[in-house]
Design a protein around this motif. Structure first.
Motif, PDB file in Angstrom:
ATOM      1  N   UNK A  71      -5.170   2.149 -19.057  1.00 45.19           N
ATOM      2  CA  UNK A  71      -6.306   1.337 -18.653  1.00 45.19           C
ATOM      3  C   UNK A  71      -5.877  -0.096 -18.356  1.00 45.19           C
ATOM      4  N   UNK A  72      -5.111  -0.708 -19.275  1.00 46.71           N
ATOM      5  CA  UNK A  72      -4.752  -2.122 -19.134  1.00 46.71           C
ATOM      6  C   UNK A  72      -3.670  -2.334 -18.071  1.00 46.71           C
ATOM      7  N   UNK A  73      -2.497  -1.748 -18.295  1.00 43.63           N
ATOM      8  CA  UNK A  73      -1.392  -1.924 -17.347  1.00 43.63           C
ATOM      9  C   UNK A  73      -1.670  -1.189 -16.046  1.00 43.63           C
ATOM     10  N   UNK A  74      -2.237   0.022 -16.140  1.00 38.13           N
ATOM     11  CA  UNK A  74      -2.550   0.780 -14.927  1.00 38.13           C
ATOM     12  C   UNK A  74      -3.543   0.063 -14.038  1.00 38.13           C
ATOM     13  N   UNK A  75      -4.523  -0.592 -14.653  1.00 40.57           N
ATOM     14  CA  UNK A  75      -5.486  -1.355 -13.866  1.00 40.57           C
ATOM     15  C   UNK A  75      -4.819  -2.547 -13.185  1.00 40.57           C
ATOM     16  N   UNK A  76      -3.883  -3.193 -13.880  1.00 42.08           N
ATOM     17  CA  UNK A  76      -3.165  -4.320 -13.280  1.00 42.08           C
ATOM     18  C   UNK A  76      -2.338  -3.873 -12.089  1.00 42.08           C
ATOM     19  N   UNK A  77      -1.667  -2.730 -12.224  1.00 43.81           N
ATOM     20  CA  UNK A  77      -0.877  -2.203 -11.110  1.00 43.81           C
ATOM     21  C   UNK A  77      -1.777  -1.861  -9.934  1.00 43.81           C
ATOM     22  N   UNK A  78      -2.929  -1.281 -10.231  1.00 45.87           N
ATOM     23  CA  UNK A  78      -3.849  -0.916  -9.152  1.00 45.87           C
ATOM     24  C   UNK A  78      -4.350  -2.149  -8.410  1.00 45.87           C
ATOM     25  N   UNK A  79      -4.625  -3.222  -9.142  1.00 44.84           N
ATOM     26  CA  UNK A  79      -5.056  -4.457  -8.483  1.00 44.84           C
ATOM     27  C   UNK A  79      -3.920  -5.068  -7.668  1.00 44.84           C
ATOM     28  N   UNK A  99       0.830  -1.210   0.000  1.00 42.06           N
ATOM     29  CA  UNK A  99       0.000   0.000   0.000  1.00 42.06           C
ATOM     30  C   UNK A  99       0.865   1.261   0.000  1.00 42.06           C
ATOM     31  N   UNK A 100       1.960   1.225   0.725  1.00 42.99           N
ATOM     32  CA  UNK A 100       2.880   2.360   0.729  1.00 42.99           C
ATOM     33  C   UNK A 100       3.516   2.547  -0.646  1.00 42.99           C
ATOM     34  N   UNK A 101       3.872   1.440  -1.304  1.00 41.91           N
ATOM     35  CA  UNK A 101       4.460   1.528  -2.648  1.00 41.91           C
ATOM     36  C   UNK A 101       3.445   2.122  -3.627  1.00 41.91           C
ATOM     37  N   UNK A 102       2.175   1.741  -3.507  1.00 45.66           N
ATOM     38  CA  UNK A 102       1.164   2.277  -4.418  1.00 45.66           C
ATOM     39  C   UNK A 102       0.958   3.777  -4.196  1.00 45.66           C
ATOM     40  N   UNK A 103       0.973   4.201  -2.934  1.00 47.99           N
ATOM     41  CA  UNK A 103       0.866   5.632  -2.668  1.00 47.99           C
ATOM     42  C   UNK A 103       2.044   6.401  -3.242  1.00 47.99           C
ATOM     43  N   UNK A 104       3.245   5.832  -3.131  1.00 47.80           N
ATOM     44  CA  UNK A 104       4.427   6.466  -3.718  1.00 47.80           C
ATOM     45  C   UNK A 104       4.327   6.506  -5.241  1.00 47.80           C
ATOM     46  N   UNK A 105       3.762   5.456  -5.819  1.00 49.16           N
ATOM     47  CA  UNK A 105       3.584   5.408  -7.282  1.00 49.16           C
ATOM     48  C   UNK A 105       2.627   6.494  -7.757  1.00 49.16           C
ATOM     49  N   UNK A 106       1.543   6.724  -7.022  1.00 47.65           N
ATOM     50  CA  UNK A 106       0.611   7.784  -7.395  1.00 47.65           C
ATOM     51  C   UNK A 106       1.277   9.156  -7.320  1.00 47.65           C
ATOM     52  N   UNK A 107       2.064   9.384  -6.265  1.00 42.13           N
ATOM     53  CA  UNK A 107       2.778  10.656  -6.155  1.00 42.13           C
ATOM     54  C   UNK A 107       3.756  10.817  -7.311  1.00 42.13           C
ATOM     55  N   UNK A 108       4.438   9.758  -7.667  1.00 44.72           N
ATOM     56  CA  UNK A 108       5.397   9.787  -8.772  1.00 44.72           C
ATOM     57  C   UNK A 108       4.694  10.059 -10.097  1.00 44.72           C
TER      58      UNK A 108
END
Length: 463
Positions: free
Chosen positions: A377-385, A235-244
């Motif tokens: 949509x495709x890769x971004x959705x996979x990363x989000x999941x 979850x921390x990595x995903x938050x950092x990814x959104x900031x990036x």
């Protein structure tokens, strides 16, 4: 007391954007650069024309596609769900037919939104809306303590987006374009994020097969605790990814990124120039620089206003969620015959139905040479999941007292690892063609065929 002029206070901020190593202006320069990067992703690729009025927007929605005729199946599917709950086949067929036009409308609204906010942000929004329904279904399955269904549907959603959706995007775009380019740097970074998620899934499985009950009697409890800790890290990595993605390095994901290779169309057959028309050395019709410049500067005319676009996104998302829930309930009735296993439903059928809107969106915009939006949509959705939905569900199960871990089925974990490795090889050059799309789709068909005969394993964790 001397008053300081306002012009002097503005001078450091202005010079910070032009000087390279000016003393005392480094902080201002950094803040200004980040601000520009954060706002650049909202810049559309082409000029946007004037938005139509309310009546014109409604007319555009009605006339968006002939598939809107299938909207009549929405009330029919709902009626069969409430009036004839034992007719699982009819509920499944009518619900599936109802989702098709809804997916097309969602693709239409996403394409309209990408004109105004850019392909990256539109793709992130579409991926979030598309994953809202599968997450809702997984929470329901979690409350019913169907842990294997939750885990298989999560893996299936990633496989569907990475192989089927991305493959269809490359293939559909490759039919019109000889090669399509996208941001190689951002895509490679996304592949690294997916690799991290695969490692998080494989390690608990390796832990289980490496430690026996004799050497560590409390190994299952250790896996559960480790899953909780790893989920918080993801979850921390995903938050950092959104900031990036949205702030510090927004230009890397923008439509105008410097490493995006320009798409090339198939070379048309040369036409002989008529009298008075520009011709090349062989006497064929030549395209002038003015025509090329006019084609590049051609503005996009929106068919919906901004408020109508957002409203259409919200309404369609809600209707898709409700209709797809009836469809999922009917699938449970179909599996009771024993001809289709729950593993196949969770890995293949449920993700295809749940992500139908994302599928149509990604494929539709890839033909329009908006591959950045398709990847979003495709890769971004996979990363989000992988980095948000999976650790969120594990954390939620921790709060609810359900023993859901990151130890997935070994065969499903290996399939996910092979899919991520294949996609990484395909996208590493920053270009795509129809053959690469066919390879990804064929790999998905191979996995689907294998999962159809795979009986699955019983999870050691029970509620």
């Amino acid at each position: 007391m001397t008053e300081v002029p306002t012009r002097t206070s503005l001078r450091p901020r202005r010079t910070a954007t032009t000087s390279s190593n000016a003393e005392g202006t480094g902080g201002s320069r950094t803040r200004f650069s980040l601000s520009r990067a954060a706002t650049s992703m909202f810049k559309p690729e082409k000029k946007v024309g004037k938005a139509p009025g309310v009546l014109a927007s409604i007319r555009s929605i009605i006339m968006a596609s002939w598939l809107n005729l299938l909207l009549v199946f929405i009330p029919i599917s709902w009626a069969f769900n409430f009036a004839a709950k034992d007719q699982h086949t009819l509920v499944f067929v009518f619900s599936f037919l109802a989702i098709i036009p809804l997916a097309k409308l969602l693709a239409f609204a996403t394409d309209e939104l990408s004109m105004r906010v850019g392909q990256t942000l539109a793709g992130l929004l579409n991926a979030t809306l598309g994953n809202a329904y599968p997450t809702h279904i997984q929470i329901i399955a979690l409350t019913q303590c169907q842990l294997s269904v939750v885990q298989s549907s999560l893996i299936g959603s990633i496989l569907s987006n990475l192989l089927l959706v991305l493959g269809m995007c490359f293939f559909a775009g490759g039919v019109k374009f000889s090669e399509q380019g996208f941001g190689a740097s951002a895509t490679q970074l996304n592949s690294s994020l997916l690799t991290i998620s695969v490692i998080a899934v494989l390690l608990p499985t390796a832990f289980r097969f490496s430690v026996t009950a004799q050497s560590d009697p409390d190994s299952m409890n250790d896996i559960l605790k480790a899953s909780h800790g790893v989920a918080l890290i993801l979850l921390f990595i995903y938050g950092s990814y959104l900031f990036f993605q949205l702030y510090s390095h927004a230009t890397l994901y923008g439509d105008q990124s410097g490493d995006v290779i320009k798409s090339t169309k198939y070379t048309p057959r040369p036409k002989k120039a008529k009298h008075g028309e520009p011709a090349d050395a062989n006497g064929n019709l030549a395209i002038t620089d003015a025509e090329n410049a006019q084609e590049e500067e051609e503005e996009e005319v929106p068919q919906l206003s901004l408020y109508m676009t957002l409203g259409l996104l919200a309404v369609v998302t809600v209707i898709v969620a409700v209709t797809a829930e009836w469809l999922v309930d009917s699938i449970d009735g179909l599996t009771s015959t024993g001809k289709i296993s729950k593993e196949f439903v969770g890995i293949i059928l449920l993700p295809i139905v749940g992500n139908a809107a994302e599928h149509v969106t990604a494929v539709s915009v890839s033909v329009k040479d908006k591959l950045t939006l398709s990847l979003g949509v495709a890769v971004g959705s996979s990363i989000q999941i992988a980095l948000f939905v999976i650790p969120f569900i594990v954390t939620l199960a921790w709060i609810m007292g359900k023993p859901l871990t990151l130890m997935f089925d070994p065969f499903e974990s290996v399939a996910l690892f092979l899919a991520v490795i294949t996609v990484n090889y395909v996208v590493q050059d920053g270009k795509s063609n129809w053959l690469e799309g066919m390879i990804l789709m064929c790999l998905y068909i191979i996995l689907a065929t294998t999962f159809f005969f795979y009986p699955g394993q019983t999870s050691p964790f029970t509620c």
